[in-house]
Structure formats: C-alpha cells, structure tokens
Design a protein around this motif. Structure first.
Motif, PDB file in Angstrom:
ATOM      1  N   ASP A 208      -2.085 -10.634  -4.212  1.00 47.52           N
ATOM      2  CA  ASP A 208      -2.176  -9.273  -4.746  1.00 47.52           C
ATOM      3  C   ASP A 208      -3.131  -8.382  -3.956  1.00 47.52           C
ATOM      4  OD1 ASP A 208      -0.411 -10.029  -6.726  1.00 47.52           O
ATOM      5  OD2 ASP A 208      -1.989 -10.515  -8.168  1.00 47.52           O
TER       6      ASP A 208
ATOM      7  N   ARG B 137      -2.029   1.215  -0.529  1.00 50.84           N
ATOM      8  CA  ARG B 137      -2.973   2.279  -0.200  1.00 50.84           C
ATOM      9  C   ARG B 137      -2.684   2.927   1.151  1.00 50.84           C
ATOM     10  NH1 ARG B 137      -9.600   1.591   0.151  1.00 50.84           N
ATOM     11  NH2 ARG B 137     -10.068   3.759   0.738  1.00 50.84           N
TER      12      ARG B 137
ATOM     13  N   LEU C 276       0.302  -2.504  -8.375  1.00 54.48           N
ATOM     14  CA  LEU C 276      -0.202  -1.778  -7.204  1.00 54.48           C
ATOM     15  C   LEU C 276       0.944  -1.212  -6.377  1.00 54.48           C
ATOM     16  CD1 LEU C 276      -2.986  -4.320  -6.180  1.00 54.48           C
ATOM     17  CD2 LEU C 276      -3.341  -2.057  -7.189  1.00 54.48           C
TER      18      LEU C 276
ATOM     19  N   GLY D  83      -2.496  -4.501  -2.545  1.00 57.45           N
ATOM     20  CA  GLY D  83      -3.373  -3.346  -2.741  1.00 57.45           C
ATOM     21  C   GLY D  83      -3.570  -2.571  -1.447  1.00 57.45           C
ATOM     22  N   ARG D  84      -3.801  -3.294  -0.338  1.00 55.43           N
ATOM     23  CA  ARG D  84      -3.955  -2.653   0.960  1.00 55.43           C
ATOM     24  C   ARG D  84      -2.668  -1.939   1.373  1.00 55.43           C
ATOM     25  NH1 ARG D  84      -8.880  -1.921   3.703  1.00 55.43           N
ATOM     26  NH2 ARG D  84     -10.267  -3.645   3.142  1.00 55.43           N
TER      27      ARG D  84
END
Length: 400
Positions: A132, A140, A163, A136-137
C-alpha cells in the motif's frame, strides 16, 4: 541508371529502417555515419519498447534512448535503483517492471519523489514486495496514469485501493488479479461509493478481479452503481459471487465482455439475469461453471444475441442446448465448447448449419464427436482455428 542505396535521402532511409525489427535497427546504425544518423530518427523507433537489464552504470544509455524518442521501457532485471531509470527518462510514458521481485516499497518510494505527468502505463505485476505504501506514492505523483497492472501483488489491501481511488482519477484499466486481501470495501472505494473519502476511479473501462477470493455480490453492486463506464470485467475464479450478483451486472449498459470462468456459484439463473438486461455483451466466458447447462443456452439465444465470443468449456451442455441457441446467434465468431462431453455430431451439424460466421472453435476433449461431425465443421467458410488438442482419429473414426 541505377541508384545505390547510399544515395537515398535520410528521410527515405528512415522509412525503410522503420520496418526492421529492433535488433536490425541497431545493426544498421553500425554500417556507416549516414545510416547511423538515419537510424536515429525518431520515426524509426516509434512505438518500440526498450528491454533492459539494469546491472551496472551506463551513462550513455538513457541519452541514447531519449534521442531516438523511445518512451516505453521494460526492465527485465533490476540490480540498480529504480530512481536511476526515472531520473534518466523523466518523460517516460510506459514502464514495465513485471517480475522485478526485488523491487520494494522503499525502492519505489525513492524513485517516485516528484510528479511524472507523462507516465500513462505502469506494470508492477508479480512485484510481490510492493504494498500500500507504493500505491500512496503512485497516487500522489502519477496522476496521469491510465493503466495500472498489480496482478500478483498480494500485499495490496483495501487501504491501498482507497489511495488509488483518491489520486488516480484518469485510470482506465486496473488489474488486481490474485490480490488476496482485496474485499468488497476496496471495490467500494474504487467505485466511489464510500462517501467522504475518495471520488473513485470512475473513468475505469477495464477491471480485472480474477482470483480475488474475498469478493461477494456486494462488490458487483458497487461496480454497477459507480463504474457505469466499465466495458470489460474479469471475475474468473471469484468463488464468492453468485447468481444474485448478476442482477447488478445486468444493469450495466456499456459492459461488453464478462469473464465468469470457474465461478462455481453461477448457474442458469445467473445467465437468465444477464440476458434480461445486458444485450450489449459481445464476449461471455462461462467455462468450468458446472451449474451451467442447456437452459443457459436458451437464455443466451433470447437476450444475448449480440455475442461474438462464447466460452462454455466443461459446462453441462448438450446437443439440445446447442439446438436452442444457434438459430439466433448469427454474429458469433468464436465458440469454445472443449470438454463438453455431451456434444455429439448432431451438435456440430447444427453449429455448421447456423453459425456460418465462426472463425474459431474449440472441441478439445469432446469425446463423442466423430469424423462425420468434424467434416461438417471444416466446411465453415470463415473458419481459421479448429482446436482438437491431443485428440486423434482412430480407425473407427471416433475422437478419443
């Protein structure tokens, strides 16, 4: 007067070189300076995917790829930091890391430290250490991503999908094959039905949920409610879905391809629900659903007559079911009935008489067919593929 190839304009040479395979493109660059210059024209390398083993530093590698306009890269083995690739090709559009087992959340985190607006396709299939934190990266910094492959990434959970649903609004294709921790909650995130947390990936057109064992019919309710633009849905080996879930899928007007292979709880009743509301389906796979029988073929004929591909391998269908179906299925081009042991020459004769647009048929393991039935099938005017597997004719003209 004859003209030697060395007299051709560089633009003409570039057109010629564009038809060569990748190895030969590289070889012509070594012939002479003129050919090298022509071979480095971006039109020569349009659409080419560079396949790389990243073992040691090569300062000229990425400048060379960029000068040729290459924007698709597959990493075959990764012994250097992923950031080496990202820094070397900041305008990369397609990055394939499938099978890079040593890639970790930490390594991906060090690579994706700033926005990469050009990246459209990212394949992380079988990167088993990815979890996970990596999602997230990605959510983003890769907001332009359209295709994300996560098949076999077994550490992905519902939190990671939240995310994705928050950051990847342009995502069109998502593969979650064998992501064993994903459940109805995660699919709810993707569909945007978890109010107040994420908008969801509402632009999705293709979703692969193969072998996600925690999914139930509630996931299909979420999909039907929030992912109305979905065109391709793969639910194969999802044992938790049932006929009740087909009621939800029947409401999806844009759904074109549905894979239910080895979904053990799908029966004739589920096909009835689909036929009542999904007339736009062009592809349906019901293979190895042992509760599917002749009644399903009647439902298909009544409500799914736009099908071009139908797979029924190992289903409990017989000549009677074929008789109910074939007269309405004039658009069918692919029919897979391998291991349907109740099909005989009578069924093949019906297929040959009515399904005249067939280009491919699978008869592997159909032990009751003989040379007579096969001769009828081989006369189909459009037939290109006939799969009999290892079954051979005996002196008695029976396939065994």
């Amino acid at each position: 007067m004859e003209t030697h190839i060395s007299c051709l304009f560089p633009e003409i040479l570039a057109i010629i070189f564009s038809y060569l395979d990748v190895k030969d493109k590289g070889r012509v660059a070594q012939v002479c300076t003129a050919w090298r210059d022509a071979s480095y024209h971006k039109s020569v390398w349009r659409g080419v995917e560079a396949k790389l083993h990243l073992r040691r530093a090569n300062p000229s590698l990425f400048p060379s790829l960029q000068s040729r306009g290459i924007k698709k890269v597959q990493i075959l083995s990764l012994r250097r930091s992923l950031s080496y690739v990202i820094q070397g090709m900041p305008r990369i559009e397609n990055l394939n890391l499938c099978g890079c087992f040593n890639l970790t959340d930490n390594g991906l985190g060090h690579a994706f430290v700033q926005d990469l607006p050009s990246l459209r396709v990212l394949n992380l299939s079988l990167c088993k250490q990815i979890g996970d934190a990596s999602l997230g990266r990605i959510a983003r910094h890769l907001k332009g991503l359209e295709v994300l492959e996560l098949g076999g990434c077994s550490n992905i959970s519902n939190a990671g999908l939240l995310l994705v649903a928050w950051g990847l609004q342009r995502l069109k294709s998502l593969n979650l094959r064998s992501c064993r921790h994903v459940s109805d909650v995660g699919i709810g995130h993707l569909a945007g039905v978890t109010h107040g947390t994420a908008k969801g990936c509402l632009a999705l057109e293709k979703l692969t949920l193969q072998d996600c064992q925690k999914l139930s019919d509630l996931s299909l309710k979420h999909v039907a409610k929030g992912l109305g633009g979905l065109q391709v849905l793969n639910l194969s080996f999802c044992g938790g879905i049932s006929d009740a879930g087909m009621v939800h899928l029947a409401r999806m007007s844009r759904l074109g391809s549905l894979n239910l292979r080895s979904c053990d709880n799908i029966s004739d009743a589920g096909v009835m629900h689909l036929a009542a509301g999904s007339p736009r389906l062009w592809g349906l796979d019901l293979s190895f659903c042992d509760k599917i029988g002749d009644q399903s073929l009647a439902h298909v004929a009544q409500g799914l007559d736009r099908l071009r591909s139908l797979s029924l391998c190992s289903c409990r269908v017989s000549d009677d079911g074929v008789d109910r179906m074939v007269r309405q299925m004039h658009r069918l081009t692919t029919l897979n009935i391998g291991q349907c042991v109740r099909i005989t020459d009578k069924g093949l004769e019906l297929i040959a008489e009515h399904l005249t647009q067939l280009t491919g048929i699978d008869l592997y393991g159909c032990t009751k067919i003989t040379k007579r039935g096969l001769e009828r099938i081989t006369r189909l005017p459009c037939l290109k593929v006939l799969n009999l597997g290892l079954w051979q004719m005996t002196d008695g003209d029976r396939v065994r």
